[in-house]
Design an enzyme around this catalytic site. Structure first.
Site, mmCIF file in Angstrom:
data_model
loop_
_atom_site.group_PDB
_atom_site.id
_atom_site.type_symbol
_atom_site.label_atom_id
_atom_site.label_comp_id
_atom_site.label_asym_id
_atom_site.label_seq_id
_atom_site.Cartn_x
_atom_site.Cartn_y
_atom_site.Cartn_z
ATOM 1 C CB THR A 467 -0.899 0.026 1.239
ATOM 2 O OG1 THR A 467 -0.069 -0.172 2.391
ATOM 3 C CG2 THR A 467 -1.936 -1.073 1.193
ATOM 4 C CB ALA A 509 -3.006 5.483 6.859
ATOM 5 C CG LEU A 654 -1.585 9.994 5.889
ATOM 6 C CD1 LEU A 654 -1.021 8.777 6.619
ATOM 7 C CD2 LEU A 654 -1.481 11.235 6.779
ATOM 8 N N PRO A 656 -1.291 11.695 -1.707
ATOM 9 C CG PRO A 656 -1.299 13.736 -2.833
ATOM 10 C CD PRO A 656 -0.775 13.061 -1.598
ATOM 11 C CD GLU A 729 -10.369 -4.003 3.543
ATOM 12 O OE1 GLU A 729 -10.783 -5.155 3.608
ATOM 13 O OE2 GLU A 729 -9.875 -3.416 4.518
#
Lengths: 763, 290
Positions: A467, A509, A654, A656, A729
């Site tokens: 991620t 995050a 955090l 883009p 998700e």
């Protein structure tokens, strides 16, 4: 100059693009041995006989484990009960076969080829029994659904339905889904001379949780679990399929202990379908009751999914229905029907994924009944507060997601009449759906070290599951320290680092970020304390608590930014090689004082703590609106998704670039769910018919149109000091429904069973 | 399993004669999948990738000889002008990586009813050059496909090349898949117009045990088209052509689609490709007149 909020490129991008990132299977080992699984070819019955003598005599073979000679292994504690496993039944313990693909032998040889060849020489005879296949049998309630009771009720939904002016009653179906990450699961287990175990894993499941699982499986007392090290540096996708402990993780460690040599097991693509869970098929009955203005008076959402002898995981489909709309009377129920298959597990947007297909399709059908714009129907039922828990949201920008999405998409151009919009021979359809996802904050610790050269290292045991954690957490630490992100290295995926929960349920995050920030601020303050006591420092005599980071590794007086010191100078004058601090987030205070990076930690209490981050005062969800345009070939029934607009409220963004990457990926999963993803089971044999990427279709580039992703980028003032919610998700949720709704708009045909195939759209 | 690596075609033919059950492998895009799935376990693989001559194509007087080892990517790049139908079908094969490795020879060797190039080869009257240590023989495409994954090759034969005429008229190929790329055909269809001979080639794929000509459709259309004074087609002609193409198929229900859907879709593909091909022909006629 802050780094958070800027599109910093992935720090591991070059490594991955050039093939130099070392994934688990790439790690070289001396004296390595190779294992393969032999799997049951029947779905139910007994092993009448198993003869491994030819395999044992084959070249290079070191060990063949079957139920006749395997060490006794304990039942595993279920994840839902504070353990690490979804499949609680250990492998190779008896002659029973409970599903096709259950491991019946484990072969270890000097090379993978030798092991594979030897496995073919094992002859197994079965006493076959007819398997239970499909959701046809008696339904029973599961013990828990995501920690909640299987039935949820507010008000009296049945009575409200009977009184409703307009009702919609429909049944929706979704098929079995498999995670299908590109990287097959890999486990490499090795024991050292002192009885310590090191496991290299392609693990989404969090290295600490896996350590506890290994301890449990191998009979190592919890207090000695520190002798187990689990490492997972890079992951080629997981999507839920590499979470938790499965027999495939345990058996290599068992064999390595017997052999005294490291053992590596890498699954084949086909074995991935039966060795790490899947998403259950679902049958969902939706009943909606509304007044003539479209105000919902009642929703009943009854979901049935697969029960297994191997463990229990109900797909939590109805949970989104409990919170999404302001409706006074709601019933949500979850039932299971036992089948001879392995236990299902979390799969990208568990619950919300298939649940939103049913709910948001039904809403669209209700809009049709009422001749109301589908977006307007949702606005009329907008939940200003959480109707499930009767408390305020920590933040909810859904209304803005709707309006921004509608604007960007051009929703107002939609002619409400199905089949009325065309582009040449293509029928054009517009559809929309609401997205919501309950991302979590899990207990997480991080350690930040400032080194003498002014650079920083952040360590946290979490795994970057692809991620962008390595990148984004360096940004978070850099801002808190006041240095450039390039001066920060984030290190993860090792039980030697401070405890982290598995990065599941879009928690990365919002769990890791605040822990990293807290640790970075703490270490900065420690450096400031050194400086204010140092007569040579420009900060001498200042209040350490008010010293500010002004960038470039400089700390300045609050009253005079011209008077500053630097990390490098402070450490040099203090004669320190480094300064470090460890902090936790999402944890109760008593855990702060006792939890250490290497201590084993019971998962259960942490789970209970983590599910109540606001002591019950606020509800936090990620929200979004999905808008989809499809083109349907009326002669062939072929559906093409031609445009998608997704607008999301994920709190503060955090990064883009990595966030957009998550959103595009999520929407793409949604396209797959709507139009192609499906695992088919043989109705009599109970076996998957195409366990491969040729039979299990995922979207290709040619199936994915331009996707317009927009984030509100509005920090949630309550969720955590960074204001960040979850992104992984959420973008999956609602896409399948939006596509089905658009297909209905294009053709007038309502498809209630996924995936949407061309044959249903003809005639 | 032996892995035989001849350097020349003559060596390959000698090896194949010696070991007729050796399975030839070129791009490996079919054979390796079958091995991986454990669908077959041949005693030997005969690697053809070292044989340079199989990767060559040549054109003499509008007649093309395409070596069996020419990959799809090169057919698309180098032969798109002369063999537009084959290039169209090649574009629908797999991914760029697969098209870099996969070959028409492999498609023919595997003889899967779903192979993408078969309908084009049938419609374009391709001839397969089969070679063995005993000599060479020419097999018309229409006689090449014998059953599901069975072809007319003798055990000692290898496919040397495919012979095709540079398209004498418009050609079209269309395929329905369960997604937009990297997909096995639900059904496919090819049409080739032969204006000089006042003849039509039409063939279906993935809709019968073998790829096959839609003979009745070909004959019907040849009679209906006004080759000398081309004019726009009547819808009724297109419709009848589609019906006859669908009748030529004997599809099954499987995971990719039902028999009924395949027949329906074939009729649609036939109508559409005929429309495009005839439009192309009309355009050419107009240009030539002008």
């Amino acid at each position: 100059m802050t780094s958070v909020g800027t599109p910093v490129p992935r720090v591991d991008g070059l490594l991955k693009a050039t093939g130099t990132a070392r994934y688990t299977a790439d790690i070289p080992f001396e004296d390595l041995t190779h294992a393969v699984l032999l799997q049951a070819t029947i779905a139910r019955g007994r092993i009448a006989s198993i003869d491994a003598s030819a395999a044992e005599a084959a070249p290079g073979v070191l060990l063949v484990l079957t139920h006749l000679n395997a060490p006794r292994l304990p039942r595993m504690r279920a994840f839902a009960k504070g353990g690490s496993a979804q499949q609680t039944v250990p492998a190779l313990q008896d002659d029973r076969v409970r599903f096709a693909g259950e491991t019946v032998a484990f072969v270890v040889a000097e090379s993978q080829e030798q092991a594979r060849y030897a496995a073919m020489l094992i002859s197994v005879e079965y006493d076959e029994e007819p398997p239970a296949v499909g959701l046809h049998g008696d339904a029973y309630p599961p013990a828990k659904v995501n920690g909640q009771p299987p039935d949820y009720r507010r008000g009296d939904a049945e009575r409200a339905l009977a009184d409703a002016a307009v009702t919609v009653e429909r049944t929706y179906r979704t098929p079995v889904h498999h995670h299908n990450p590109i990287e097959p699961p890999v486990t490499i287990a090795s024991w050292d001379d002192d009885g310590g175990l090191t496991v290299h894993e392609a693990a989404q499941g969090g290295v600490h949780m896996m350590r506890l699982g290994f301890a449990e499986a191998l009979g190592i007392p919890r207090r000695k679990a520190g002798s187990i090290r689990v490492v997972s540096k890079f992951l080629g996708g997981g999507f839920g399929g590499k979470g938790f402990m499965w027999p495939r993780n345990i058996l290599p460690a068992v064999a390595a202990r017997l052999l005294g040599r490291p053992v590596k097991l890498e699954l084949t693509r086909a074995q991935m379908y039966t060795s790490g869970g899947y998403r259950s098929e679902t049958v969902q009955r939706l009943r909606l009751g509304a007044d003539r203005d479209g105000r919902l008076g009642s929703i009943v959402h009854e979901s049935t999914s697969t029960g297994s002898d191997m463990g229990e995981f109900p797909e939590p489909c109805a949970q989104i229905t409990q919170m999404l709309y302001a409706c006074p009377n709601v019933t949500g129920t979850h039932r299971l029907v036992r089948q001879n298959v392995g236990v299902p597990t979390f799969t990208r947007a568990p619950g919300e994924g298939p649940g939103s297909f049913a709910l948001e399709s039904a809403l669209d059908e209700l809009a049709g009944e009422l001749s109301l714009d589908p977006l307007e129907l949702r606005l009329r039922n907008y939940a200003e507060t959480d109707p499930e828990h009767d408390r305020p949201w920590s933040s909810k920008g859904l209304r803005e997601c709707y309006s921004e999405g509608a604007e960007r998409f051009g929703w107002s151009a939609r002619n409400p009449e199905p089949g009325s919009m065309r582009d040449g021979r293509w029928l054009v359809g517009y559809g929309m759906a609401t997205a919501a996802y309950s991302s979590h904050t899990w207990p997480t610790f991080a350690r930040v070290r400032i080194r003498a050269d002014g650079t920083a290292v952040v360590r946290c045991a979490t795994t970057d599951i692809g991620t962008g954690t390595y990148t984004v957490m360096a940004q978070v630490a850099a801002d808190a320290l006041g240095v450039r992100p390039g001066d920060v290295t984030f290190e993860a995926g090792d039980t030697r680092y401070p405890f982290a929960f598995p990065p599941v349920s879009s928690s990365g995050a919002r769990s890791i970020g605040p822990a990293v920030r807290a640790a970075a601020l703490a270490v900065r303050t420690r450096v400031a304390r050194l400086a204010v006591k140092d007569r040579e420092s420009p900060l001498f005599g200042a209040d350490a608590a008010t010293v500010r980071a002004i960038g470039g590794g400089r700390l300045a007086r609050a009253d005079d930014p011209e008077r500053y010191d630097t990390f490098v100078d402070v450490l040099e004058r203090a004669g320190l090689g480094h300064v470090e601090e460890r902090k936790g987030y999402g944890v109760m205070p008593f855990l702060h004082s006792t939890a250490s990076g290497i201590a084993p930690w019971p998962v259960g209490p942490l789970l209970r703590v983590a599910t109540r981050p606001f002591a019950g005062r606020y509800s936090t969800y990620d929200f979004g609106a999905q808008f989809v345009e499809v083109r349907v070939d009326p002669d062939l029934g072929v559906v093409r998704v031609s445009r998608v607009v997704g607008v999301y409220d994920i709190g503060r963004v955090l990064n883009p670039r990595t966030a957009r990457n998550q959103a595009v990926g999520g929407i793409t999963w949604g396209i797959g769910m709507a139009l192609m993803e499906r695992t088919t089971t043989h109705p009599r044999l109970g076996k998957y018919t195409s366990p491969n990427l040729s039979g299990y279709l995922l979207p290709t580039n040619a199936d994915v149109p331009d996707i317009d992703v927009h984030f509100l980028d509005r920090p949630d003032p309550l969720v955590n000091p960074l204001g960040v919610k979850g992104v992984g998700e959420l973008p999956v949720v609602g896409v399948a429904a939006a596509i089905a709704n658009a297909v209905h708009h294009a053709t007038g045909k309502r498809v209630r069973s996924l995936p949407i195939g061309p044959a249903e759209l003809l005639g | 399993m032996d892995f035989l690596r001849p350097n020349t075609f003559a060596e390959a033919l000698a090896l194949k004669a010696e070991q007729p059950d050796a399975v030839p492998i070129a791009g490996g895009t079919d054979v390796m999948v079958e091995l991986n799935f454990d669908h077959r376990r041949p005693p030997a693989l005969l690697d053809l990738t070292r044989i340079a001559e199989l990767r060559e194509w040549s054109a003499v007087d509008g007649k093309l000889r395409v070596g069996s080892g020419v990959p799809y990517a090169r057919i698309i790049e180098q032969l798109g002008g002369q063999l537009p139908g084959l290039a169209m079908a090649s574009r629908t094969v797999g991914s760029p990586q697969i098209r870099n490795r996969g070959t028409v020879g492999g498609n023919l060797g595997a003889a899967s009813p779903a192979g993408d190039t078969h309908p084009v080869l049938l419609a374009g009257d391709a001839v397969i050059e089969a070679a063995s240590a005993r000599g060479t023989r020419m097999i018309p495409a229409a006689e090449f496909y014998l059953g599901v994954k069975r072809n007319a090759l003798e055990p000692d034969e290898l496919i040397a090349a495919v012979h095709l005429n540079a398209a004498p008229g418009p050609e079209q190929f269309a395929k329905v898949g369960t997604r937009n790329a990297m997909v096995i055909a639900v059904c496919s269809f090819a049409i080739a117009l032969h204006p000089a001979e006042k003849r039509v080639g039409a063939a279906v794929g993935s809709a019968a045990p073998t790829p096959r000509h839609a003979t009745a459709a070909e004959e019907f259309l040849a009679g209906e088209l006004d080759w000398d004074a081309p004019k726009p087609l009547l819808d009724s002609v297109k419709r009848r052509f589609g019906e006859l193409v669908a009748e030529a198929a004997s599809p099954i229900d499987d995971v990719r689609g039902s028999a009924a859907y395949r027949k329906h879709a074939l009729a649609v593909l036939a109508r559409r490709t005929l429309g495009w091909a005839w439009q192309d022909h009309l355009g050419k006629e107009t240009r030539e007149c002008a």
